[in-house]
Design an enzyme around this catalytic site. Structure first.
Site, PDB file in Angstrom:
ATOM      1  CB  SER A 144      31.710 -36.632 -17.374  1.00  0.00           C
ATOM      2  OG  SER A 144      30.606 -37.309 -16.871  1.00  0.00           O
ATOM      3  CE1 TYR A 157      31.225 -31.354 -15.351  1.00  0.00           C
ATOM      4  CE2 TYR A 157      29.971 -33.735 -15.282  1.00  0.00           C
ATOM      5  CZ  TYR A 157      30.816 -32.844 -15.229  1.00  0.00           C
ATOM      6  OH  TYR A 157      31.952 -33.466 -15.410  1.00  0.00           O
TER       7      TYR A 157
END
Ligand code: NDP
Length: 260
Positions: A144, A157
């Protein structure tokens, strides 16, 4: 020869039942790969595999929870049974969450690491050694943009996706010279069920409709629009091609957003 760049290659896509993983399964299959579509939800993976078979491709749906060592070992056995050899692995299974630091419970932290980082480790350990023995393999980890930089309210995350990048770079070095390449793609916000959930949460918290939540997200991320799952899939396929020698890279795909 069929002219398709991945003709006959055996591929496993984790998290292949929807979103980015389903788009990757379609894109690999369109290039001639034989694809195992894997995730926990049987109905979704069977739907994607049936769709690929409906287009004349070879595809299988195999259930697996990537956080569970025994489940990954079973996926290994079943995928080898279906494909013969696994030559391409796409570690895409993942989940996101958002909360301010003081509200991140230990179990939230552990869940982010289990699905995003440990899952990537377990699947890579399962399939990479055989790729190296056979002197060819392609591993792409879906990280990501927050694996490259920090962002507010996603400490767990973001930390897990940073772990994915450290893992990618280290395994790429370890397998240098074996014919196995290991890379990561780093998407910004992508138009998938995961982002739908994110927008619904933001909308609920701020008391605004989806369109406003989307404008908020795009404004803070610097994206012009949501990236499509197909754009991410095209980059993944690029990294899997026969001629691609790139390894140890982390490539951004983010519709205008820049990692700081
Ligand atoms: P979705 O929620 O739409 O799909 C996630 C997929 O992962 C599903 O198939 C899900 O299936 C599977 N999955 C989740 N947990 C597990 C598990 N424990 N074992 C096996 N499979 C699992 O997400 P996206 O398509 O949006 O995300 C795909 C990847 O891209 C993730 O790694 C995510 O972090 C990353 N990403 C997404 C972005 C976005 O904006 N959407 C941005 C940047 C990165 P099931 O629940 O049935 O197991």
């Amino acid at each position: 020869m069929t002219g398709l760049s991945l003709a006959g290659r055996g591929a496993v896509v984790t998290g292949g039942g929807r979103g980015i993983g389903a788009a990757v399964a379609r894109a690999l299959s369109a290039e001639g790969a034989r694809v195992v579509v894997s995730a926990r939800t049987k109905k979704e993976i069977e739907g994607v595999a049936a769709e690929l078979r409906g287009r004349g491709a070879e595809a299988w749906a195999l259930q697996c929870d990537v956080t569970d060592e025994a489940s990954v070992a079973r996926l290994g056995r079943e995928a080898r049974g279906a494909l013969g050899h696994v030559e391409i692995l796409i570690n895409n299974a993942g989940d996101s969450a958002s909360a301010p630091l003081r509200k991140i419970a230990l179990r939230d932290w552990e869940r982010m690491f289990a699905v995003n980082a440990t899952g990537t480790f377990l699947c890579t350990r399962e399939f990479a050694p055989e790729m190296a023995e056979r002197r060819w393999g392609r591993i792409v980890n879906v990280a990501s943009i927050v694996g490259l930089e920090g962002a507010k309210y996603v400490a767990h995350y973001s930390a897990a996706k940073h772990a994915v990048l450290g893992f990618t770079r280290s395994v790429a070095l370890e397998f240098e010279g074996t014919g196995v390449t290991v890379n990561a793609v780093c998407p910004g916000y992508v138009d998938t069920p995961m982002t739908d959930r994110t927008l619904a949460n933001i909308g609920a918290r701020a008391g605004v409709p989806r369109a406003e939540a989307l404008a908020l997200v795009l404004g803070t991320s610097g994206q012009d629009r949501l990236t499509t799952a197909e754009e991410v899939a095209a980059l993944v396929v690029e990294l899997c091609r026969e001629e691609s020698g790139r390894t140890g890279e982390a490539l951004l795909v983010s519709s205008g957003a820049r990692a700081r």
